[in-house]
Design a protein around this motif. Sequence first.
Motif, PDB file in Angstrom:
ATOM      1  N   ARG A 130      50.720  -7.588  56.615  1.00  0.00           N
ATOM      2  CA  ARG A 130      50.676  -7.366  55.169  1.00  0.00           C
ATOM      3  C   ARG A 130      52.050  -7.584  54.541  1.00  0.00           C
ATOM      4  O   ARG A 130      53.071  -7.178  55.092  1.00  0.00           O
ATOM      5  CB  ARG A 130      50.225  -5.939  54.870  1.00  0.00           C
ATOM      6  CG  ARG A 130      48.814  -5.620  55.342  1.00  0.00           C
ATOM      7  CD  ARG A 130      47.776  -6.301  54.498  1.00  0.00           C
ATOM      8  NE  ARG A 130      46.420  -6.044  55.005  1.00  0.00           N
ATOM      9  CZ  ARG A 130      45.341  -6.658  54.540  1.00  0.00           C
ATOM     10  NH1 ARG A 130      45.456  -7.547  53.570  1.00  0.00           N
ATOM     11  NH2 ARG A 130      44.161  -6.397  55.044  1.00  0.00           N
ATOM     12  N   LYS A 132      54.797  -6.610  51.940  1.00  0.00           N
ATOM     13  CA  LYS A 132      55.095  -5.300  51.387  1.00  0.00           C
ATOM     14  C   LYS A 132      56.044  -5.319  50.201  1.00  0.00           C
ATOM     15  O   LYS A 132      56.365  -4.268  49.640  1.00  0.00           O
ATOM     16  CB  LYS A 132      55.677  -4.406  52.495  1.00  0.00           C
ATOM     17  CG  LYS A 132      54.691  -4.168  53.630  1.00  0.00           C
ATOM     18  CD  LYS A 132      55.294  -3.319  54.735  1.00  0.00           C
ATOM     19  CE  LYS A 132      54.290  -3.092  55.849  1.00  0.00           C
ATOM     20  NZ  LYS A 132      54.862  -2.297  56.968  1.00  0.00           N
ATOM     21  N   SER A 133      56.509  -6.505  49.809  1.00  0.00           N
ATOM     22  CA  SER A 133      57.440  -6.544  48.679  1.00  0.00           C
ATOM     23  C   SER A 133      57.250  -7.832  47.895  1.00  0.00           C
ATOM     24  O   SER A 133      56.793  -8.850  48.434  1.00  0.00           O
ATOM     25  CB  SER A 133      58.886  -6.450  49.159  1.00  0.00           C
ATOM     26  OG  SER A 133      59.265  -7.632  49.851  1.00  0.00           O
ATOM     27  N   GLU A 136      59.289 -10.788  49.352  1.00  0.00           N
ATOM     28  CA  GLU A 136      58.586 -11.553  50.387  1.00  0.00           C
ATOM     29  C   GLU A 136      57.570 -12.503  49.768  1.00  0.00           C
ATOM     30  O   GLU A 136      57.478 -13.668  50.145  1.00  0.00           O
ATOM     31  CB  GLU A 136      57.844 -10.592  51.323  1.00  0.00           C
ATOM     32  CG  GLU A 136      58.610 -10.063  52.483  1.00  0.00           C
ATOM     33  CD  GLU A 136      57.698  -9.328  53.445  1.00  0.00           C
ATOM     34  OE1 GLU A 136      57.569  -9.783  54.591  1.00  0.00           O
ATOM     35  OE2 GLU A 136      57.097  -8.316  53.038  1.00  0.00           O
ATOM     36  N   GLN A 177      47.792  -3.856  45.263  1.00  0.00           N
ATOM     37  CA  GLN A 177      47.620  -3.311  46.607  1.00  0.00           C
ATOM     38  C   GLN A 177      46.906  -4.309  47.523  1.00  0.00           C
ATOM     39  O   GLN A 177      45.916  -4.923  47.142  1.00  0.00           O
ATOM     40  CB  GLN A 177      46.822  -2.001  46.547  1.00  0.00           C
ATOM     41  CG  GLN A 177      46.754  -1.264  47.888  1.00  0.00           C
ATOM     42  CD  GLN A 177      46.098   0.090  47.750  1.00  0.00           C
ATOM     43  OE1 GLN A 177      45.573   0.426  46.697  1.00  0.00           O
ATOM     44  NE2 GLN A 177      46.122   0.871  48.811  1.00  0.00           N
ATOM     45  N   ASP A 178      47.412  -4.441  48.758  1.00  0.00           N
ATOM     46  CA  ASP A 178      46.804  -5.321  49.767  1.00  0.00           C
ATOM     47  C   ASP A 178      46.634  -6.749  49.260  1.00  0.00           C
ATOM     48  O   ASP A 178      45.626  -7.399  49.536  1.00  0.00           O
ATOM     49  CB  ASP A 178      45.443  -4.772  50.222  1.00  0.00           C
ATOM     50  CG  ASP A 178      45.593  -3.464  50.971  1.00  0.00           C
ATOM     51  OD1 ASP A 178      46.652  -3.247  51.576  1.00  0.00           O
ATOM     52  OD2 ASP A 178      44.641  -2.662  50.951  1.00  0.00           O
ATOM     53  N   ASN A 229      48.900  -4.173  61.274  1.00  0.00           N
ATOM     54  CA  ASN A 229      49.486  -3.251  60.313  1.00  0.00           C
ATOM     55  C   ASN A 229      50.943  -2.947  60.625  1.00  0.00           C
ATOM     56  O   ASN A 229      51.727  -2.645  59.737  1.00  0.00           O
ATOM     57  CB  ASN A 229      48.681  -1.947  60.284  1.00  0.00           C
ATOM     58  CG  ASN A 229      47.284  -2.140  59.728  1.00  0.00           C
ATOM     59  OD1 ASN A 229      47.100  -2.881  58.756  1.00  0.00           O
ATOM     60  ND2 ASN A 229      46.297  -1.509  60.343  1.00  0.00           N
ATOM     61  N   GLU A 231      54.844  -3.530  61.728  1.00  0.00           N
ATOM     62  CA  GLU A 231      55.855  -4.555  61.483  1.00  0.00           C
ATOM     63  C   GLU A 231      56.119  -5.325  62.775  1.00  0.00           C
ATOM     64  O   GLU A 231      56.152  -4.761  63.863  1.00  0.00           O
ATOM     65  CB  GLU A 231      57.146  -3.901  60.990  1.00  0.00           C
ATOM     66  CG  GLU A 231      58.164  -4.888  60.450  1.00  0.00           C
ATOM     67  CD  GLU A 231      57.694  -5.593  59.187  1.00  0.00           C
ATOM     68  OE1 GLU A 231      58.042  -6.777  59.030  1.00  0.00           O
ATOM     69  OE2 GLU A 231      56.986  -4.973  58.378  1.00  0.00           O
TER      70      GLU A 231
END
Length: 256
Positions: A130, A132-133, A136, A177-178, A229, A231
């Motif tokens: 996923r 997350k920022s 990215e 989200q997601d 999920n 890292e």
Amino acid sequence: MSFTVIIPARLKSTRLPNKPLADLCGVPMIVRVARQALKSGASRVICAVDDESILQCCQKFGVQAVLTRKDHACGTDRICEASEKSGIPDNEIIVNVQGDEPLIPPNIISAAADLLVNDAQSVMGTAAIRIKSSEEFFNPNVVKLILDKNNRAIYFSRAPIPWARDEFAKKQEVLPQDLGLRHVGIYSYRCGFLKSYPTLPKSPLEAFESLEQLRAIWNDYKIAVSVFNDEIPPGVDTAEDLERVRAFCAAKEFNS
């Protein structure tokens, strides 16, 4: 399940010359990668190298290696040659682990192989995590992908995909989200497909995005994807990355 890991490695790198031989707490990087791969449950691990110095390094540490041509355009072509030289049968699964991933978790490798065991329609497998920022998501060096309902890849891109039109019209600093998935550069192949891959017509999208996996999608082949999920540690592209991994190895006493 039986599968083979092949690790492509070339001596010359624009950003980090002699990268496969870089010292990581007394062990060359290519050997570190091979040792991580062996923890995945692979039946064998083979380094596909382009220089005698890397071959000798692997042999010194008891790592199986095959010398391949220097002029391969991509790592896929290199592991294809290695699979043919090693006599790997067409029905075996091959996992391509990059030679600059000394911290790759072994479960990521085994999961890539499992994808093809569990999905008879796919000829390739890969992984994603996923995003997350927003940094990215909008970074062209981060490859994004989108999936269908069966967790097969629809498209890979350096562009921010999918584009949340309504949310981003308000604010682009906060991701829905997601929203996005980041591609992790590990691949599994059915060996028979791998051997045919260099002969497939090249996609104009492949050249446009500089992403060779688009050749498979453009030619109507399916790529299964595992989404993780946790890292996943990044690889070594630069001298700064190398120092970071060295510090990690020293701190964790990563000497196995």
